[in-house]
Design a protein around this motif. Structure first.
Motif, PDB file in Angstrom:
ATOM      1  N   PRO A 133       0.792  -1.232   0.000  1.00  0.00           N
ATOM      2  CA  PRO A 133       0.000   0.000   0.000  1.00  0.00           C
ATOM      3  C   PRO A 133       0.823   1.281   0.000  1.00  0.00           C
ATOM      4  N   GLY A 134       2.141   1.192   0.132  1.00  0.00           N
ATOM      5  CA  GLY A 134       2.945   2.421   0.215  1.00  0.00           C
ATOM      6  C   GLY A 134       2.895   3.021   1.611  1.00  0.00           C
ATOM      7  N   VAL A 135       3.457   4.202   1.769  1.00  0.00           N
ATOM      8  CA  VAL A 135       3.450   4.860   3.074  1.00  0.00           C
ATOM      9  C   VAL A 135       2.742   6.202   2.970  1.00  0.00           C
ATOM     10  N   LEU A 136       2.310   6.697   4.112  1.00  0.00           N
ATOM     11  CA  LEU A 136       1.508   7.919   4.174  1.00  0.00           C
ATOM     12  C   LEU A 136       2.107   9.062   3.358  1.00  0.00           C
ATOM     13  N   GLY A 137       3.424   9.224   3.449  1.00  0.00           N
ATOM     14  CA  GLY A 137       4.076  10.335   2.748  1.00  0.00           C
ATOM     15  C   GLY A 137       3.995  10.217   1.233  1.00  0.00           C
ATOM     16  N   LEU A 138       3.844   9.014   0.724  1.00  0.00           N
ATOM     17  CA  LEU A 138       3.770   8.812  -0.729  1.00  0.00           C
ATOM     18  C   LEU A 138       2.341   8.823  -1.255  1.00  0.00           C
ATOM     19  N   THR A 139       1.379   8.391  -0.422  1.00  0.00           N
ATOM     20  CA  THR A 139       0.008   8.239  -0.905  1.00  0.00           C
ATOM     21  C   THR A 139      -0.935   9.316  -0.367  1.00  0.00           C
ATOM     22  N   GLY A 140      -0.599   9.888   0.788  1.00  0.00           N
ATOM     23  CA  GLY A 140      -1.524  10.812   1.432  1.00  0.00           C
ATOM     24  C   GLY A 140      -2.651  10.101   2.163  1.00  0.00           C
ATOM     25  N   ILE A 141      -2.590   8.776   2.223  1.00  0.00           N
ATOM     26  CA  ILE A 141      -3.661   7.968   2.823  1.00  0.00           C
ATOM     27  C   ILE A 141      -3.059   7.073   3.902  1.00  0.00           C
ATOM     28  N   GLU A 142      -3.706   6.995   5.067  1.00  0.00           N
ATOM     29  CA  GLU A 142      -3.239   6.088   6.106  1.00  0.00           C
ATOM     30  C   GLU A 142      -3.269   4.653   5.570  1.00  0.00           C
TER      31      GLU A 142
END
Lengths: 325, 325, 325, 325
Positions: free
Chosen positions: A149-158
């Motif tokens: 899912p990626g990380v918050l800093g890359l997606t803007g989503i928790e």
């Protein structure tokens, strides 16, 4: 006060015991040595007191210690994968029809944090085949899906929002989360696999403010698998200071002025000293082997093989490699 | 005895001064502040005494200190590139007809060591165009070639053998070597660029047994450009211990038993303590910011722009970017 | 006139035979089928007439045809590596003391051209160990070094200059060059390995103006290993046109007006039509499977294993993998 | 019957017109030339007849044609990004408070299909900052999140399931999907940007069996942005055959035997011929420039800049670059 960060339950227990001169309550430890160079330790937190003493929820935490040069020896890597699969299978309750979602946490652009996504790239993904071409897929193959899912800093989503969204749509029976951890001791870096049936809790690593991924937040049992890939630089600084103080405390007369001064540094000033040492840099400082890129690559192979073996009990490593290529 | 590793001349000088309570002989230091947040320090080793005290050959060592968040601000990155180009130009003696070979040292598979190869990938390479299509290339464009020779473990060949072989065939007038360094202080990691006209010497970093790349081995003037991307974990351990000892030595009565004990730990036991702390791991342990992948990428852009500007005095950054795309 | 590009000797022979309705002079062909799904064809050009007819120098050109889904089946990949090692060994004249330099040609940034550099990253490199720690290395291990010199556009230096420079310094007894090729037929893309003892000649692929890497330019025997990873888009266009014309020529009365018109298109206008189809794009257009990234990765494993086995006759694949990790 | 694949509405219209000798019904075309080397074409499908003729849903399809060497000229790249931002803004109805989710479709391991994920890595992601540190973020900054869901073969989950799951949790007001397309003409490869307000429909590309991502499946308006990065090899074969046939048909007497034969090949046999040419390979064959890796990288920068500018109307490119570094 300065607090040492560890994501490993075995280390939380060591730290508690050493700080309080007694074992934490309600915590049971069992060791097993399936090969002379591989040790499996199961730390079970059985009640609320243990939960409080250990700073992590009730459940089982299995630690697999592997030999120093595992990542340079394909045969040892396979043995570790098999031991890991064995431990994981017991937690899963082998059921070939289980629909499992494997989640790779972490940032693929930051090598020491890329373990999760790299494991995902080697997971044997079958869910779509079971749905699209069921006749061509052996009925013993279990449905598995996989997501980074990626990380918050890359997606803007928790992360928990993404995972929960996907769980709601795909309704897995089981979730396995893979993540890079921080350990308290250098000798455990890239040498220890931790498997727990409690999911990933916000408080597991002290600086880790991430929201929980567990049965409460996702509605499905969550197994967490992690390998420490770094130690905080602050931990090394702390250990260096401790070592000197311990050395001197041994020499000093208990209760004497010198002894008291040493104890007082230990208690009151250590945090300040560490901050003085490391504060000049904005970012998180980590200690890691120089070859971290190569090692994370190998670790991810060990972990993915272990997961594939546990999720597909009817296959062996050769079958799985054949499928993956 | 434990020895601190640094590849930076400014740090070697600091260390000498602090250990001997005097400045090294025959070493001249000049500072310049072209922008309020960028400092240029030139350390000139002028004679054999300075060479001995500093542990590195006679020559000029220019250090550019840049602001903390340079890598997050394109405008500052460009200013640093320009300051660097300016310093480099003075060493090169701007001559647009000079044929320059840029060498990127280090291992492209190991992020903190990948600075050299990443710089190479952004160098404006023109030598072949000058030879193949001279009419289409502005005569003010200088001929530049670029090579990443890899490391001994990947090629089986000493770097100096590869470079000397290529130099013999292509006969450059000047060589620029780019390399990742180790520094002694965390605050210099990724914050300092060192340029020297002495090439790369075997003794420059203490653990660095690599053979020299300099005018003696290559027959051409060699300029070395480096940025520290790590600190040895042993350095952090050492600094932590020093900090505690210093703290206590300040309190202790000079010549007293306690004072003497502290001094003795400092002298005789520190090495052992550090080894005890770190010896458990086979590999080199380094301290680095967690985001090392992203930072090395940005640093390599600053360095390559600086080199491109210095080697092509008739072009500005915009021209160079246009050429590169 | 439009000319079809192929780097494969078997195809040059097919094209000659089909164009001239006879086999080229002085060319001997032998086939061997070591496994029912793997075919080995040896095309030997034995004299100057053959050289002229085939457009490539006197020597042996071995082609290994492998099954369609080799890259999705580890077991077949290993069988192909072993067949390849066997063919290569015969050319090398197995001599465990031979000092071999493996060169990976091509551009690592362009996937279909990255075969050479990717093979290099998997070569068992031992030369430095034999020199630095001879006592710890089994005397049966042969000294091997490896280099990816890059391409002219990235380095500004002709490949032959870099390789010759390194050869002069390291004095290998044998050079093996690995390169991505273009084939004339889609069914050979990623399905054929060509091994030749003639090195790499400027005229081998028609558009390939690269300078030769062979015993004349390097002073050492050069074995070339290549796999076609693309077909020129122009080849596909040409084949499409041929197919239509052939279809109609079959129907037309020989010598009739229609027949003559078809023949005239074939001869005079085909080149113009192809240019009309493809000229709108500046760059080289290639035809390639969409999954080229994944396939080049697998091919490079087959080739590197084949080379490792041939260069280390005292080891098997398991030993080599152990060494590599 | 053989069908040409195109994902571009302008090409669908060309193909309809050429096949039926009339324009499709209910389709309105407007052209605009904001710079002499950039053309913007808006194809509006206004009713069900147009929908049927064009094989795609009612809505606007904007095509931006850019100059041939855009990817080698930073200044042109910026102009194209600005033109794209302008077109996109009109569809979005600039509203700075809109919460937008950008989705990057495609497989990051397959270069010609990696456009979506590469754009995502350059999107200015702000949603979490607006939630976590609202006081530190300018109120004019719009909340943007970004996700690369991967492809079915890597995750085992239909893309629409992942996206719908995330949409349900994060409730964006708008979705932008970025994807690599196939075009019908080589001259449009990497030269055309298509923006449409209809989302991604299952029938848009003929071989594209993917489920739809649109307002019906996701419950939110979906804007699709795509760039053709390949042409099907079958399209090239088809065009080659057409070219020959057209050439001859021009010469033949209408209604004569020869003429009829040519017409019959065109109608009945072309598909078989193409299959004969290409069927030998299992995988999808594509035609692409050799430098596809480098070009996809540049295209992704143009697209991400265009999206960033459109979503953040209060910022210019310099502000955005500053934020991104």
């Amino acid at each position: 006060m300065f607090e040492i960060r560890t994501d490993l339950a075995v280390e939380a227990r060591e730290m508690y015991s050493s700080a309080h001169n007694k074992d934490p309550e309600g915590v049971i430890v069992k060791e097993d040595i399936p090969y002379e160079d591989i040790k499996v330790t199961k730390v079970s937190i059985t009640n609320e007191e243990g939960e409080k003493d250990m700073g992590r929820p009730i459940g089982d935490y299995i630690t697999i210690d592997m030999p120093e040069f595992t990542y340079y020896d394909g045969e040892t890597m396979n043995r570790v994968s098999e031991v890991m699969a064995d431990s994981l299978s017991k937690i899963i309750n082998k059921d070939k029809h289980k629909n499992t979602l494997v989640i790779g946490l972490g940032n693929w652009n930051v090598t020491p944090d890329a373990l999760g996504p790299r494991v995902i790239s080697k997971i044997m993904v079958t869910r779509h085949l079971k749905e699209l071409i069921p006749d061509k897929i052996d009925e013993n193959i279990a449905p598995v899906s996989a997501l980074s899912p990626g990380v918050l800093g890359l997606t803007g989503i928790e992360t928990v929002e993404i995972v929960k969204g996907v769980v709601d749509k795909t309704k897995p029976d089981l979730i396995i989360c893979v993540d890079a951890l921080a350990s308290r001791r250098l000798e455990r870096v890239n040498r220890t696999i931790q498997i727990s049936d409690t999911g990933i809790s916000p408080g597991s690593g002290l600086k880790n403010h991430r929201k929980a991924l567990n049965v409460e937040t996702l509605g499905v049992k969550v197994i967490a698998i992690g390998v420490p890939t770094v130690v905080d630089a602050a931990t090394i600084a702390n250990d260096s200071i401790d070592l000197v103080l311990d050395e001197m405390i041994k020499e000093a007369t208990k209760g004497g002025e010198f002894y008291n001064m040493l104890k007082s540094i230990d208690k009151n000033e250590k945090g300040r000293l560490i901050e003085e040492l490391l504060s000049s840099k904005g970012g998180d400082l980590i200690v890691t082997p120089k070859e971290v890129d190569i090692i994370v690559d190998s670790v991810s192979r060990v972990i993915s093989n272990g997961i594939n073996l546990a999720l597909q009990p009817s296959l062996d490593l050769e079958d799985i490699n054949q499928f993956m290529n």
